[in-house]
Design a protein around this motif. Structure first.
Motif, PDB file in Angstrom:
ATOM      1  N   ALA A   1       0.832  -1.206   0.000  1.00 39.52           N
ATOM      2  CA  ALA A   1       0.000   0.000   0.000  1.00 39.52           C
ATOM      3  C   ALA A   1       0.863   1.250   0.000  1.00 39.52           C
ATOM      4  O   ALA A   1       1.977   1.247   0.519  1.00 39.52           O
ATOM      5  CB  ALA A   1      -0.902  -0.006   1.230  1.00 39.52           C
ATOM      6  N   CYS A   2       0.344   2.311  -0.596  1.00 42.02           N
ATOM      7  CA  CYS A   2       1.080   3.579  -0.668  1.00 42.02           C
ATOM      8  C   CYS A   2       0.744   4.426   0.546  1.00 42.02           C
ATOM      9  O   CYS A   2      -0.405   4.804   0.734  1.00 42.02           O
ATOM     10  CB  CYS A   2       0.638   4.375  -1.886  1.00 42.02           C
ATOM     11  N   ASN A   3       1.770   4.756   1.327  1.00 43.73           N
ATOM     12  CA  ASN A   3       1.541   5.709   2.405  1.00 43.73           C
ATOM     13  C   ASN A   3       1.936   7.122   1.999  1.00 43.73           C
ATOM     14  O   ASN A   3       1.521   8.085   2.615  1.00 43.73           O
ATOM     15  CB  ASN A   3       2.299   5.278   3.667  1.00 43.73           C
ATOM     16  N   SER A   4       2.759   7.220   0.969  1.00 42.32           N
ATOM     17  CA  SER A   4       3.188   8.550   0.514  1.00 42.32           C
ATOM     18  C   SER A   4       3.035   8.677  -0.994  1.00 42.32           C
ATOM     19  O   SER A   4       4.005   8.519  -1.717  1.00 42.32           O
ATOM     20  CB  SER A   4       4.657   8.802   0.863  1.00 42.32           C
ATOM     21  N   PRO A   5       1.822   8.923  -1.461  1.00 39.45           N
ATOM     22  CA  PRO A   5       1.640   9.055  -2.908  1.00 39.45           C
ATOM     23  C   PRO A   5       2.416  10.260  -3.452  1.00 39.45           C
ATOM     24  O   PRO A   5       2.690  11.218  -2.717  1.00 39.45           O
ATOM     25  CB  PRO A   5       0.135   9.286  -3.073  1.00 39.45           C
TER      26      PRO A   5
ATOM     27  N   ALA B   1      -2.560 -12.918  13.833  1.00 33.36           N
ATOM     28  CA  ALA B   1      -3.483 -11.827  13.505  1.00 33.36           C
ATOM     29  C   ALA B   1      -2.875 -10.502  13.954  1.00 33.36           C
ATOM     30  O   ALA B   1      -2.091 -10.470  14.899  1.00 33.36           O
ATOM     31  CB  ALA B   1      -4.823 -12.062  14.205  1.00 33.36           C
ATOM     32  N   PRO B   2      -3.222  -9.419  13.286  1.00 34.52           N
ATOM     33  CA  PRO B   2      -2.664  -8.125  13.690  1.00 34.52           C
ATOM     34  C   PRO B   2      -3.305  -7.633  14.986  1.00 34.52           C
ATOM     35  O   PRO B   2      -4.440  -7.985  15.291  1.00 34.52           O
ATOM     36  CB  PRO B   2      -3.038  -7.209  12.521  1.00 34.52           C
ATOM     37  N   SER B   3      -2.573  -6.798  15.705  1.00 28.54           N
ATOM     38  CA  SER B   3      -3.139  -6.185  16.900  1.00 28.54           C
ATOM     39  C   SER B   3      -4.121  -5.099  16.488  1.00 28.54           C
ATOM     40  O   SER B   3      -4.073  -4.601  15.359  1.00 28.54           O
ATOM     41  CB  SER B   3      -2.013  -5.573  17.746  1.00 28.54           C
ATOM     42  N   LYS B   4      -4.995  -4.734  17.413  1.00 29.97           N
ATOM     43  CA  LYS B   4      -5.953  -3.645  17.164  1.00 29.97           C
ATOM     44  C   LYS B   4      -5.215  -2.375  16.761  1.00 29.97           C
ATOM     45  O   LYS B   4      -5.580  -1.677  15.811  1.00 29.97           O
ATOM     46  CB  LYS B   4      -6.748  -3.362  18.455  1.00 29.97           C
ATOM     47  N   GLU B   5      -4.093  -2.109  17.514  1.00 28.44           N
ATOM     48  CA  GLU B   5      -3.339  -0.869  17.257  1.00 28.44           C
ATOM     49  C   GLU B   5      -2.786  -0.843  15.825  1.00 28.44           C
ATOM     50  O   GLU B   5      -2.829   0.184  15.166  1.00 28.44           O
ATOM     51  CB  GLU B   5      -2.148  -0.724  18.234  1.00 28.44           C
ATOM     52  N   ALA B   6      -2.271  -1.991  15.404  1.00 30.12           N
ATOM     53  CA  ALA B   6      -1.697  -2.049  14.050  1.00 30.12           C
ATOM     54  C   ALA B   6      -2.773  -1.750  13.018  1.00 30.12           C
ATOM     55  O   ALA B   6      -2.549  -1.006  12.050  1.00 30.12           O
ATOM     56  CB  ALA B   6      -1.073  -3.413  13.805  1.00 30.12           C
ATOM     57  N   GLU B   7      -3.963  -2.318  13.240  1.00 26.18           N
ATOM     58  CA  GLU B   7      -5.048  -2.073  12.277  1.00 26.18           C
ATOM     59  C   GLU B   7      -5.485  -0.616  12.279  1.00 26.18           C
ATOM     60  O   GLU B   7      -5.751  -0.032  11.239  1.00 26.18           O
ATOM     61  CB  GLU B   7      -6.240  -2.982  12.599  1.00 26.18           C
ATOM     62  N   VAL B   8      -5.538  -0.050  13.492  1.00 28.43           N
ATOM     63  CA  VAL B   8      -5.920   1.361  13.594  1.00 28.43           C
ATOM     64  C   VAL B   8      -4.890   2.235  12.893  1.00 28.43           C
ATOM     65  O   VAL B   8      -5.212   3.165  12.147  1.00 28.43           O
ATOM     66  CB  VAL B   8      -6.077   1.775  15.091  1.00 28.43           C
ATOM     67  N   GLU B   9      -3.611   1.887  13.092  1.00 29.33           N
ATOM     68  CA  GLU B   9      -2.556   2.668  12.465  1.00 29.33           C
ATOM     69  C   GLU B   9      -2.624   2.563  10.929  1.00 29.33           C
ATOM     70  O   GLU B   9      -2.469   3.555  10.215  1.00 29.33           O
ATOM     71  CB  GLU B   9      -1.178   2.197  12.953  1.00 29.33           C
ATOM     72  N   ALA B  10      -2.882   1.361  10.457  1.00 30.57           N
ATOM     73  CA  ALA B  10      -2.988   1.175   9.001  1.00 30.57           C
ATOM     74  C   ALA B  10      -4.116   2.033   8.432  1.00 30.57           C
ATOM     75  O   ALA B  10      -3.974   2.674   7.389  1.00 30.57           O
ATOM     76  CB  ALA B  10      -3.213  -0.298   8.672  1.00 30.57           C
ATOM     77  N   GLU B  11      -5.236   2.066   9.163  1.00 31.95           N
ATOM     78  CA  GLU B  11      -6.372   2.879   8.714  1.00 31.95           C
ATOM     79  C   GLU B  11      -6.019   4.361   8.690  1.00 31.95           C
ATOM     80  O   GLU B  11      -6.377   5.097   7.769  1.00 31.95           O
ATOM     81  CB  GLU B  11      -7.574   2.672   9.657  1.00 31.95           C
ATOM     82  N   LYS B  12      -5.273   4.771   9.731  1.00 36.01           N
ATOM     83  CA  LYS B  12      -4.870   6.163   9.816  1.00 36.01           C
ATOM     84  C   LYS B  12      -3.969   6.517   8.629  1.00 36.01           C
ATOM     85  O   LYS B  12      -4.121   7.559   7.997  1.00 36.01           O
ATOM     86  CB  LYS B  12      -4.132   6.390  11.155  1.00 36.01           C
TER      87      LYS B  12
ATOM     88  N   LEU C   1       0.007  -5.577   1.437  1.00 38.58           N
ATOM     89  CA  LEU C   1       0.733  -5.308   2.679  1.00 38.58           C
ATOM     90  C   LEU C   1       0.619  -3.830   3.000  1.00 38.58           C
ATOM     91  O   LEU C   1       0.869  -2.981   2.140  1.00 38.58           O
ATOM     92  CB  LEU C   1       2.214  -5.683   2.517  1.00 38.58           C
ATOM     93  N   ARG C   2       0.233  -3.529   4.230  1.00 38.41           N
ATOM     94  CA  ARG C   2       0.098  -2.123   4.628  1.00 38.41           C
ATOM     95  C   ARG C   2       1.112  -1.846   5.714  1.00 38.41           C
ATOM     96  O   ARG C   2       1.029  -2.410   6.810  1.00 38.41           O
ATOM     97  CB  ARG C   2      -1.328  -1.880   5.114  1.00 38.41           C
ATOM     98  N   GLU C   3       2.047  -0.984   5.415  1.00 42.51           N
ATOM     99  CA  GLU C   3       3.150  -0.766   6.349  1.00 42.51           C
ATOM    100  C   GLU C   3       2.707   0.040   7.565  1.00 42.51           C
ATOM    101  O   GLU C   3       2.050   1.079   7.438  1.00 42.51           O
ATOM    102  CB  GLU C   3       4.314  -0.053   5.655  1.00 42.51           C
ATOM    103  N   VAL C   4       3.074  -0.471   8.739  1.00 42.48           N
ATOM    104  CA  VAL C   4       2.852   0.245   9.998  1.00 42.48           C
ATOM    105  C   VAL C   4       4.148   0.160  10.797  1.00 42.48           C
ATOM    106  O   VAL C   4       5.124  -0.431  10.327  1.00 42.48           O
ATOM    107  CB  VAL C   4       1.680  -0.378  10.806  1.00 42.48           C
ATOM    108  N   ASN C   5       4.167   0.726  11.983  1.00 43.73           N
ATOM    109  CA  ASN C   5       5.383   0.663  12.797  1.00 43.73           C
ATOM    110  C   ASN C   5       5.786  -0.779  13.045  1.00 43.73           C
ATOM    111  O   ASN C   5       4.982  -1.580  13.522  1.00 43.73           O
ATOM    112  CB  ASN C   5       5.163   1.368  14.136  1.00 43.73           C
ATOM    113  N   GLY C   6       7.005  -1.107  12.718  1.00 45.15           N
ATOM    114  CA  GLY C   6       7.526  -2.436  13.044  1.00 45.15           C
ATOM    115  C   GLY C   6       7.174  -3.551  12.081  1.00 45.15           C
ATOM    116  O   GLY C   6       7.652  -4.672  12.242  1.00 45.15           O
TER     117      GLY C   6
END
Lengths: 341, 277
Positions: free
Chosen positions: A135-139, A187-198, A162-167
């Motif tokens: 996924a693109c975080n910086s278009p 499975a991903p943690s809640k935080e990781a999913e929230v971060e990906a959404e952000k 793949l959606r890059e998040v911290n770590g």
């Protein structure tokens, strides 16, 4: 199916594919990045927000369509009596394609495979390819996937996103093939999913362009003879850079050659920007006018393929914007068409 | 008054007095680093004209597109003016139908660096013009190493093969070149086909070598093709070498002097003909 891959996990996963000689990924080639078979994962850049590529360039110069529709491929050889199929399609794992290229893959499948009669070469190449998108975080400034119905975190057309998040990465299986790739990861943690959404929202927020696609289609439906084409065409030099590097452009020419006694029939990319593209066997050419060729490209992206297979063939990757030697920006052209047709 | 303001003023006057039907120049594009070509036909539009280091295209190429519209004014740097000279010599345009607004040029900048072709430019100022807009420009050109002199033919072949292996045959180089104007290019000839269409090094190199040879004595080394290449192929390697051979063998520089015909269009009875043995 959603999983979490630590950066080291992804590295190990990719190393398995690289070890088997199957892995293709973007690597730096001179001033741009291109697809290459990767033997060591160190050639691929895996850290930072630009997980795949370094520098300003947000995407590979050549689109990922090369994996299902190469620039030239032998369709068959002729042994004097009959056609012999010779092209062996290898299994490949493509890592690092962007959601725009994934969307383009979905388009090519729709166009070549679902749209009957199917194209067996494209079907086989797609079947034997595993597409792991990032996924693109910086278009880039030239990106506009959100304006044509896509998104920087969209999985359409890919096997894995793949959606890059911290770590690490939040991995999503898009297809069954993708589920196999991701099997066994937690499975991903809640935080990781929230971060990906952000990060998705942030990335989407960077692309401000909106195109009224419905109106554009209506305008184009009536705009074949509009004076806007002549006006837009002066700058266009009718080279094929935009079409060849477009991830959805799918036109090809068929050519016969005898190479060291072997008679081969190949197909090669063709471009509607070339005069020869529309040349009839009689010598007549209905599209000699450069404006007509320019019109064809725009019509094809936003109207013709919609009429044919129900899909736009612009995915907003911005390659044509970045490579045009005349500085033509299809976003500006579309705005002018909406105003002026 | 700065160069751009003066350019706009003169463009406006030429259009208002109907001395020309249009002014061919540059305008800003939506993106940094590259301009777009503008064909201005109304006096109230002249403020779109710009001239800066993002002006990447050779306007002589566009002159061929608009030449049938009437007398046209064209903004020309050294390289553009030399291309215009070649087109005049080859009778593709008429001198009285072109009004040349000469400008001195500091070089095109690509991604923060002076374009490869412009670094060794010896003609920043137009060689012909009807009027100069702004001051002439002077700078010391960089010397480029003559790489082919130290390579054997086999090594050349390797260098060039590696360079053209990236070619996707989009023909952007041909399309942006003012001196590539054949009605049917040899690569497009289909009855019979002269060059294979599949994407491989041997067909790619045939295209590039044939194009380089067609350009001998005609290429003005403006670098438009080099900047146009979407795959970053260093086309100046070909252009520089061909220009060098023409300069050394024939003492000619393409488009530099209007009354000096291109090397391959003239024959001199005292030619040493040293290649005939």
């Amino acid at each position: 199916m959603k999983v979490f891959l630590k950066s080291e996990d992804l590295k190990k996963l990719l190393e398995q594919f690289a070890g088997a000689g199957k892995l293709f990924a973007p690597v730096k080639k001179g001033g741009y990045s291109g697809w290459a078979r990767v033997s060591s994962i160190d050639e691929v850049v895996l850290s930072g927000a630009q997980a795949v590529l370094q520098g300003e360039e947000v995407n590979t110069r050549k689109p990922a369509k090369v994996f299902v529709f190469p620039q030239s491929e032998v369709m068959f050889e002729f042994d004097g009596e009959r056609a012999v199929e010779v092209t062996e399609v290898p299994e490949v794992v493509v890592f690092g394609l962007r959601p725009c290229d994934g969307r383009a893959m979905a388009f090519l499948e729709r166009f070549f495979v679902e749209n009957k009669p199917e194209d067996p070469l494209v079907r086989e190449r797609r079947e034997k390819a595993t597409l792991i998108g990032v996924a693109c975080n910086s278009p880039a400034e030239s990106c506009f996937c959100t304006a044509v119905g896509g998104g920087p975190h969209e999985g359409k057309g890919l096997d894995v996103l793949l959606r890059e998040v911290n770590g690490g990465f939040v991995g999503e299986a898009v297809t069954e093939k993708g589920e196999k790739v991701l099997a066994g990861f937690p499975a991903p943690s809640k935080e990781a999913e929230v971060e990906a959404e952000k990060r998705r929202q942030e990335a989407e927020g960077k692309m401000a362009l909106r195109i009224d696609l419905k109106r554009l289609k209506e305008v184009l439906d009536k705009g074949f003879n509009s004076p806007v084409w002549e006006r837009l065409t002066l700058e266009c030099v009718n080279c094929g850079a935009c079409t060849f590097l477009c991830p959805t452009c799918h036109c090809f020419d068929i050519t016969d050659e005898t190479v060291r006694g072997k008679k081969k029939r190949s197909r090669v990319w063709d471009s509607c920007q070339f005069t020869l593209y529309s040349q009839h066997a009689s010598g007549h050419n209905p599209r000699l006018n450069p404006a007509g060729r320019y019109r064809n490209r725009v019509m094809d992206k936003f109207k013709y393929t919609v009429d044919m297979v129900g899909e736009l063939s612009c995915v907003g990757c911005g390659r044509c914007v970045r490579v045009c030697p005349a500085g033509i920006d299809i976003r500006v052209a579309v705005a002018e068409i909406l105003e002026g047709v | 008054m700065d160069k751009v303001a003066r350019l706009r003023e003169r463009a406006k006057e030429l259009l208002e007095k109907q001395e020309v039907v249009g002014v061919l120049g540059y305008r800003a594009s939506s993106r940094p680093g590259i301009s777009q070509v503008a064909f201005i036909t109304r006096p109230e539009e002249v403020d779109r004209l710009i001239f800066d280091s993002a002006c990447s295209q050779n306007l002589a190429n566009y002159l061929l597109k608009v030449k049938d519209k009437g007398k046209v004014a064209v903004v020309a740097r050294g390289c553009d003016s030399r291309s215009i000279v070649v087109l005049l010599q080859e009778k593709q345009i008429e001198r009285e139908k072109v009004y040349i607004l000469g400008v001195g040029c500091e070089g095109v900048v690509v991604q923060g660096e002076k374009s490869v072709a412009c670094r060794s430019c010896r003609y920043p100022n137009p060689v012909i013009y009807d009027e100069m807009v702004g001051e002439e420009v002077h700078f010391e050109p960089e010397t480029v190493e003559d790489e082919f002199d130290r390579l054997t033919p086999d090594e050349w072949w390797e260098v060039l093969s590696a360079e053209v292996a990236r070619c996707i045959r989009c023909y952007a180089c041909r399309q942006v070149c003012p001196n590539c104007y054949c009605p049917v290019c040899f690569v497009d000839a289909s009855m019979p086909a002269l060059v294979g269409k599949t994407h491989n090094v041997s067909d790619n190199i045939v295209f590039h070598i044939m194009r380089a040879l067609h350009m001998a004595g005609r290429c003005v080394e403006c670098g438009a093709c080099h900047r146009a290449c979407p795959m970053g192929i260093d086309l100046m390697r070909f252009n520089r070498q061909v220009a060098k051979i023409v300069r050394e063998r024939f003492g000619l520089v393409a488009g530099a002097k209007p009354d000096e015909m291109p090397a391959l269009t003239i024959f001199k009875p005292d030619d040493p003909q040293e290649f005939i043995r």
